[in-house]
Design a protein around this motif. Structure first.
Motif, PDB file in Angstrom:
ATOM      1  N   HIS A 176     -36.572  25.513  -4.671  1.00  0.00           N
ATOM      2  CA  HIS A 176     -36.633  26.729  -3.867  1.00  0.00           C
ATOM      3  C   HIS A 176     -36.896  26.325  -2.422  1.00  0.00           C
ATOM      4  O   HIS A 176     -37.605  25.347  -2.156  1.00  0.00           O
ATOM      5  CB  HIS A 176     -37.745  27.651  -4.377  1.00  0.00           C
ATOM      6  CG  HIS A 176     -37.736  29.005  -3.734  1.00  0.00           C
ATOM      7  ND1 HIS A 176     -38.489  29.307  -2.623  1.00  0.00           N
ATOM      8  CD2 HIS A 176     -37.062  30.139  -4.050  1.00  0.00           C
ATOM      9  CE1 HIS A 176     -38.282  30.575  -2.285  1.00  0.00           C
ATOM     10  NE2 HIS A 176     -37.426  31.095  -3.117  1.00  0.00           N
ATOM     11  N   GLU A 177     -36.327  27.057  -1.488  1.00  0.00           N
ATOM     12  CA  GLU A 177     -36.444  26.690  -0.076  1.00  0.00           C
ATOM     13  C   GLU A 177     -37.891  26.591   0.397  1.00  0.00           C
ATOM     14  O   GLU A 177     -38.202  25.816   1.302  1.00  0.00           O
ATOM     15  CB  GLU A 177     -35.680  27.693   0.790  1.00  0.00           C
ATOM     16  CG  GLU A 177     -34.175  27.520   0.735  1.00  0.00           C
ATOM     17  CD  GLU A 177     -33.465  28.416   1.728  1.00  0.00           C
ATOM     18  OE1 GLU A 177     -32.483  27.941   2.335  1.00  0.00           O
ATOM     19  OE2 GLU A 177     -33.872  29.581   1.900  1.00  0.00           O
ATOM     20  N   CYS A 230     -24.254  21.042  -1.341  1.00  0.00           N
ATOM     21  CA  CYS A 230     -25.488  21.809  -1.462  1.00  0.00           C
ATOM     22  C   CYS A 230     -25.298  23.192  -0.853  1.00  0.00           C
ATOM     23  O   CYS A 230     -24.805  23.311   0.282  1.00  0.00           O
ATOM     24  CB  CYS A 230     -26.632  21.069  -0.762  1.00  0.00           C
ATOM     25  SG  CYS A 230     -28.208  21.952  -0.744  1.00  0.00           S
ATOM     26  N   GLU A 231     -25.656  24.226  -1.582  1.00  0.00           N
ATOM     27  CA  GLU A 231     -25.620  25.601  -1.092  1.00  0.00           C
ATOM     28  C   GLU A 231     -26.824  26.348  -1.649  1.00  0.00           C
ATOM     29  O   GLU A 231     -27.434  25.920  -2.643  1.00  0.00           O
ATOM     30  CB  GLU A 231     -24.317  26.297  -1.494  1.00  0.00           C
ATOM     31  CG  GLU A 231     -23.065  25.675  -0.890  1.00  0.00           C
ATOM     32  CD  GLU A 231     -21.778  26.398  -1.294  1.00  0.00           C
ATOM     33  OE1 GLU A 231     -21.856  27.583  -1.690  1.00  0.00           O
ATOM     34  OE2 GLU A 231     -20.706  25.765  -1.237  1.00  0.00           O
ATOM     35  N   THR A 232     -27.168  27.453  -1.014  1.00  0.00           N
ATOM     36  CA  THR A 232     -28.321  28.235  -1.451  1.00  0.00           C
ATOM     37  C   THR A 232     -27.935  29.687  -1.675  1.00  0.00           C
ATOM     38  O   THR A 232     -26.978  30.203  -1.075  1.00  0.00           O
ATOM     39  CB  THR A 232     -29.466  28.179  -0.424  1.00  0.00           C
ATOM     40  OG1 THR A 232     -29.043  28.799   0.799  1.00  0.00           O
ATOM     41  CG2 THR A 232     -29.886  26.751  -0.150  1.00  0.00           C
ATOM     42  N   TYR A 233     -28.709  30.343  -2.542  1.00  0.00           N
ATOM     43  CA  TYR A 233     -28.587  31.784  -2.734  1.00  0.00           C
ATOM     44  C   TYR A 233     -29.971  32.339  -3.031  1.00  0.00           C
ATOM     45  O   TYR A 233     -30.669  31.825  -3.920  1.00  0.00           O
ATOM     46  CB  TYR A 233     -27.629  32.124  -3.896  1.00  0.00           C
ATOM     47  CG  TYR A 233     -27.402  33.610  -4.013  1.00  0.00           C
ATOM     48  CD1 TYR A 233     -26.494  34.248  -3.167  1.00  0.00           C
ATOM     49  CD2 TYR A 233     -28.130  34.391  -4.914  1.00  0.00           C
ATOM     50  CE1 TYR A 233     -26.305  35.613  -3.235  1.00  0.00           C
ATOM     51  CE2 TYR A 233     -27.941  35.758  -4.988  1.00  0.00           C
ATOM     52  CZ  TYR A 233     -27.033  36.367  -4.136  1.00  0.00           C
ATOM     53  OH  TYR A 233     -26.857  37.727  -4.192  1.00  0.00           O
ATOM     54  N   ILE A 244     -31.932  26.644  -4.215  1.00  0.00           N
ATOM     55  CA  ILE A 244     -31.107  25.524  -3.759  1.00  0.00           C
ATOM     56  C   ILE A 244     -30.359  24.936  -4.954  1.00  0.00           C
ATOM     57  O   ILE A 244     -30.966  24.519  -5.936  1.00  0.00           O
ATOM     58  CB  ILE A 244     -31.971  24.441  -3.097  1.00  0.00           C
ATOM     59  CG1 ILE A 244     -32.748  25.023  -1.916  1.00  0.00           C
ATOM     60  CG2 ILE A 244     -31.110  23.264  -2.648  1.00  0.00           C
ATOM     61  CD1 ILE A 244     -33.809  24.073  -1.367  1.00  0.00           C
TER      62      ILE A 244
END
Length: 438
Positions: free
Chosen positions: A53-54, A153-156, A160
């Motif tokens: 998690h960010e 790598c991408e986030t939503y 992550i």
């Protein structure tokens, strides 16, 4: 060592015997060593995998060490604020760069020979990149060739994900309709991880818990019947009322609802919820009693049943990864998340509820892990290996999706269904069969 002929025979066997649409899954696939080797290559080597998690990497230079399949990776925030994922392996001799679980650094220096890399994965070059570089490498070193191996790598919603598939679909495409439901947990407010993830080992194949969170609300009436006996719920059928959701891509979830007039969530957070969710999402959240699910292949999440603590209804949200460490062993990674701007009473009570229910010593995990361990023992038996044990996945096979539910995907009335489980297995099988035969 599996020969090319044996590998092709296994793939042919899986194609013949795994029948998701008919509701039949041979038990050997849960823990077969040769199946597991295929999974590392074709499932964990190709799909988007949740890593962190960010809020776990808040500052430039902060990092955590996680796994993609059985490969160690560094999830780090660079000095340009961008989150990246690197193979945790020095380009010189393959030694791990980060041997701690987490930390904050200006660069990564290999403990073996001292090769040094910047926060964006770049080899640092002359005088800084390698000890005695001018003496050891008078011809110089190719900085670009020594760059760390980087995953996509991408986030939503602060989650992550990374993948080794350079040319595959985007994370949003992969998540698809599941995004609408992830918003209910991870996008309803600014969320943060509390502490560090708990970790423990279970002698179980990794697909058993992943499958459980995807589509199995049915077990709660038996495996977790203590809730009713202790008076924490009104009966043992607390897992029935609500909706079973198959959003596609192998993901699945169940939404438990209540019929009280007011939301079970804190009044202090309602304005933040409204500002982050659509009107339909907010209405579903306001009636939420519990929510379980799994993002294929192995990221599970749960807003557990609300219970009374100190005269208030509370629930401690949990996020899980069922990290494979062998064909019949996994390491549980368990995070507790909470609203960053929530009232202190909610934060304290939610943490207590998490520890009591789904922490490493929680009441529910003692029920579930014993089931998964004994299922794995049966999957390792001679009868299972020979294909004599085939499991029934036919619950809800004749069910028709609702037409008026506000959320997307195939949504079924009531949580007792295995529709999402069948799609989970179809997704798994398609990935296994997608690789070329040797």
């Amino acid at each position: 060592m599996v020969t090319a002929t044996e590998r092709n025979e296994l793939i042919d066997r899986l194609e013949r015997t795994v029948e998701p649409e008919q509701g039949w899954i041979p038990m050997f696939v849960y823990s077969d060593p040769d199946v597991y080797r295929l999974e590392l290559e074709r499932v964990f080597g190709k799909t988007w995998l949740f890593l962190a998690h960010e809020s776990e990497v808040p500052n430039p230079g902060s990092f955590v060490v996680r796994d993609m399949g059985e490969q160690s990776v560094i999830v780090g925030r660079g000095d340009d604020e961008t989150v990246r994922v690197f193979l945790n392996s020095c380009r010189h001799r393959g030694m791990k760069l980060a041997c701690e679980d987490f930390g904050e650094v200006e660069n990564w220096r290999c403990p073996y020979h001292g090769f040094t890399y910047g926060s964006k994965g770049e080899f640092m070059g002359t005088m800084r990149g390698a000890p005695f570089e001018r003496k050891a490498y008078p011809q110089g070193l190719d900085k670009d060739a020594l760059r760390l191996i980087e995953a996509r790598c991408e986030t939503y919603d602060g989650l992550i994900f990374a993948t080794w598939d350079r040319d595959g679909e985007s994370l949003e495409e992969f998540l698809g309709d599941a995004r609408w439901y992830l918003d209910l947990l991870f996008g309803r407010a600014e969320m943060e991880v509390v502490g560090v993830p708990q970790k423990w080992v279970v002698p179980s194949g990794w697909k058993l818990p992943s499958d459980n969170f995807t589509s199995d609300a049915y077990h709660t009436a038996t495996a977790h019947s203590f809730l009713g006996r202790l008076g924490l719920t009104k009966g043992v059928d607390f897992g029935r009322d609500g909706y079973h959701v198959s959003p596609g891509h192998g993901h699945g979830l169940g939404i438990g609802i209540h019929f009280d007039e007011e939301s079970y969530f804190p009044p202090e957070l309602q304005d933040e919820y409204r500002s982050n969710l659509s009107e339909d999402q907010y209405k579903v959240l306001s009636r939420l009693k519990n929510l379980h699910g799994n993002i294929f292949p192995h990221m599970s999440f749960l807003q557990p049943n609300f219970i009374e603590l100190g005269g208030r209804k509370v629930s401690g949200m949990m996020l899980r990864v069922w990290q494979p460490i062998g064909h019949d062993r996994l390491q549980v990674w368990s995070w507790h998340l909470i609203e960053k701007n929530g009232p202190q009473w909610w934060k304290d009570a939610a943490k207590a509820a998490y520890v009591q229910t789904f922490g490493s010593s929680g009441m529910f995990d003692q029920d579930d892990t014993e089931n998964w361990e004994l299922q794995t023992k049966n999957a390792n038996s001679a009868l299972a290996r020979e294909g004599e044990i085939v499991l029934h996945y036919g619950m809800g096979l004749e069910g028709e999706p609702l037409t008026e539910f506000p959320g997307p995907g195939a949504v079924y009335d009531g949580k007792f269904s295995e529709a999402a489980g069948r799609v989970y297995w179809r997704t798994w099988l398609d990935l296994i069969l997608a690789g070329e035969r040797s």
